[in-house]
Design a protein around this motif. Sequence first.
Motif, PDB file in Angstrom:
ATOM      1  N   ASN A   1      14.280  42.440  26.959  1.00  0.00           N
ATOM      2  CA  ASN A   1      15.043  41.304  26.430  1.00  0.00           C
ATOM      3  C   ASN A   1      14.572  40.902  25.032  1.00  0.00           C
ATOM      4  OD1 ASN A   1      16.620  41.132  28.749  1.00  0.00           O
ATOM      5  ND2 ASN A   1      15.257  39.649  29.742  1.00  0.00           N
ATOM      6  N   GLU A   2      13.260  40.938  24.825  1.00  0.00           N
ATOM      7  CA  GLU A   2      12.693  40.528  23.540  1.00  0.00           C
ATOM      8  C   GLU A   2      12.943  41.563  22.441  1.00  0.00           C
ATOM      9  OE1 GLU A   2      11.110  37.866  22.315  1.00  0.00           O
ATOM     10  OE2 GLU A   2      11.243  36.673  24.152  1.00  0.00           O
TER      11      GLU A   2
ATOM     12  N   PRO B   1      17.091  48.661  25.877  1.00  0.00           N
ATOM     13  CA  PRO B   1      17.514  48.615  27.282  1.00  0.00           C
ATOM     14  C   PRO B   1      16.640  49.483  28.181  1.00  0.00           C
ATOM     15  CG  PRO B   1      19.019  49.965  25.996  1.00  0.00           C
ATOM     16  CD  PRO B   1      18.093  49.319  25.013  1.00  0.00           C
ATOM     17  N   ILE B   2      16.552  49.098  29.441  1.00  0.00           N
ATOM     18  CA  ILE B   2      15.893  49.919  30.458  1.00  0.00           C
ATOM     19  C   ILE B   2      16.818  51.079  30.802  1.00  0.00           C
ATOM     20  CG2 ILE B   2      15.120  49.988  32.870  1.00  0.00           C
ATOM     21  CD1 ILE B   2      14.202  47.082  32.538  1.00  0.00           C
ATOM     22  N   VAL B   3      16.281  52.307  30.737  1.00  0.00           N
ATOM     23  CA  VAL B   3      17.126  53.486  30.975  1.00  0.00           C
ATOM     24  C   VAL B   3      16.686  54.306  32.182  1.00  0.00           C
ATOM     25  CG1 VAL B   3      17.858  53.677  28.571  1.00  0.00           C
ATOM     26  CG2 VAL B   3      15.798  54.879  29.332  1.00  0.00           C
ATOM     27  N   SER B   4      15.442  54.125  32.652  1.00  0.00           N
ATOM     28  CA  SER B   4      14.993  54.864  33.821  1.00  0.00           C
ATOM     29  C   SER B   4      13.721  54.225  34.352  1.00  0.00           C
ATOM     30  CB  SER B   4      14.749  56.340  33.474  1.00  0.00           C
ATOM     31  OG  SER B   4      14.634  57.119  34.646  1.00  0.00           O
TER      32      SER B   4
ATOM     33  N   LEU C   1      11.051  52.929  31.858  1.00  0.00           N
ATOM     34  CA  LEU C   1      11.340  53.489  30.540  1.00  0.00           C
ATOM     35  C   LEU C   1      12.414  52.683  29.829  1.00  0.00           C
ATOM     36  CD1 LEU C   1      10.761  55.909  28.615  1.00  0.00           C
ATOM     37  CD2 LEU C   1      12.773  57.010  29.625  1.00  0.00           C
ATOM     38  N   LEU C   2      12.126  52.309  28.584  1.00  0.00           N
ATOM     39  CA  LEU C   2      13.078  51.665  27.691  1.00  0.00           C
ATOM     40  C   LEU C   2      13.383  52.634  26.550  1.00  0.00           C
ATOM     41  CD1 LEU C   2      11.449  49.348  29.154  1.00  0.00           C
ATOM     42  CD2 LEU C   2      11.826  47.964  27.115  1.00  0.00           C
ATOM     43  N   SER C   3      14.592  52.559  25.989  1.00  0.00           N
ATOM     44  CA  SER C   3      14.917  53.453  24.881  1.00  0.00           C
ATOM     45  C   SER C   3      16.052  52.885  24.044  1.00  0.00           C
ATOM     46  CB  SER C   3      15.310  54.837  25.394  1.00  0.00           C
ATOM     47  OG  SER C   3      15.613  55.702  24.315  1.00  0.00           O
ATOM     48  N   ASN C   4      15.996  53.193  22.738  1.00  0.00           N
ATOM     49  CA  ASN C   4      17.091  52.840  21.839  1.00  0.00           C
ATOM     50  C   ASN C   4      17.965  54.049  21.524  1.00  0.00           C
ATOM     51  OD1 ASN C   4      15.456  54.350  20.192  1.00  0.00           O
ATOM     52  ND2 ASN C   4      15.302  52.832  18.546  1.00  0.00           N
ATOM     53  N   MET C   5      17.739  55.152  22.263  1.00  0.00           N
ATOM     54  CA  MET C   5      18.497  56.383  22.026  1.00  0.00           C
ATOM     55  C   MET C   5      19.755  56.410  22.895  1.00  0.00           C
ATOM     56  SD  MET C   5      15.366  59.159  21.945  1.00  0.00           S
ATOM     57  CE  MET C   5      16.406  60.461  21.261  1.00  0.00           C
TER      58      MET C   5
END
Length: 347
Positions: A296-297, A301-304, A313-317
Motif C-alpha cells: 500500500n505504501e 502490488p502483491i503478485v505471488s 512477492l511484490l512487483s512493478n513488472m
Amino acid sequence: MAELKTEDIYQALNERLERQGYHLIGNHSSVKKCYWNHAAIAEHRFCYKSKFYGIESHRCIQLSVSNHWCWNACTHCWRLRPQDVGLEWNETKMPYNDDPKFIVENAIKEYRRIMSGYKGRQGTDMKMYQEAMNPKHVAISLTGEATLYPRLGELIKEFHNRGISTFLVTRGIRPDILANLEEEPSQLYISLEAWDKESYNLFNKPLVPRGWELTLETLGMLPSFSSTTVYRITVVKGFNDSDEAIKGFAKLIKLGLPNYVEVKAYMYVGASKGRLTRENMPNYDEVKEVAKKISNESNYPIVSESVPSRVVLLSNMEKPIRYGNGMPMGWSSVEEEESPGEYDDEP
C-alpha cells in the motif's frame, strides 16, 4: 596458552562448517545442500524461487564465496562470529583469492556429490535425479558477503558460460564492486532489514564506516542494472514490522525501484538463536500483513506468495521474467500448507 596462528583459526572455522554440512571449496568458498534440493527430488515440492522465478529447485546450487568474511555483523545472520566461537579474525578482509574457474568447477562437482546420494534412494524421481546432475542455477549467498570476493564478475561470467543462471545476494555495502562487475548476475538481490541509519546501526552492526551511506549508494544505482533486481526484506517480529519501518521501506523502494520485493520471515536458525528468540520469527499471516502494508505504501502490488517459505512477492513488472522451467507463477496446491522448519538456507 599460545596464540593461534591465522591458518589455525580458519582451519577451526572450516571444521565447524563441515560439521554443519558445508562442502568446502578451496580457501574461501563452500556449497551446502538446501532443504528444497531434497524436497524437490524426493517429494515433488519446490521452493519459492521456483514459483516466483522458474528456478528448478533440484538443479540449484547454494554457493558461498566468502565463508567467514563480511562488512556487517547482522543480528539475525547465522554466519559464525568471533563471540560465537571464541576466536578472533579480521572479518572484513579476505586473505585468499581463489581462481573463479576453480570455484565454479568444484561447486558443480560438490553439488553433484551432494545429490548423488539420491540415486538409489526410495522415492527419488529418477528423471529429476538425472537433471540434478546438470545444475542450471546458482545462488551466490549462503554465508558471508559475496562482494568481498574481488573476482566476483569473472565468477558470474564463468557460470553463465556454462549455461548456469546466477542470483547474487548482497547486503549492498560494496557499491564499488557492483558498479564494476565484468558481468552482471541474472538477478541481483539486496537484503534489507533496516529502514534508516539508526535501525541499520542497531541491527546490522556495520564493521566499517559509512555502512548505511554505502547501502543507499547501492540502492540508488539499481535502476542502471540490466539484470532484474530484488529487495528481500526480512521481517523480524518486534523490530521492523512497525508502521515507521514500513514507511521507511517504502521510501527505499522508491529510491532503488527494484523489479521485485520479497517480504520474507526471519528464521530462527544457526548462530542467530543466541541473539534473537523464537518469538522474533513471524508466522506466514504476520508476514502477509507486513507485505500488504508495504504494498500500500509503495504501490507495488502483491503478485505471488509461498506459505512454506513464509514469503510474499511484490512487483512493478507487468510480466515476470523466468530463469528456468520451474513452477508457473500462479501455481498452488496442498504443498502450500504451513510446515514449520521448511526454509531455504539464506539469512
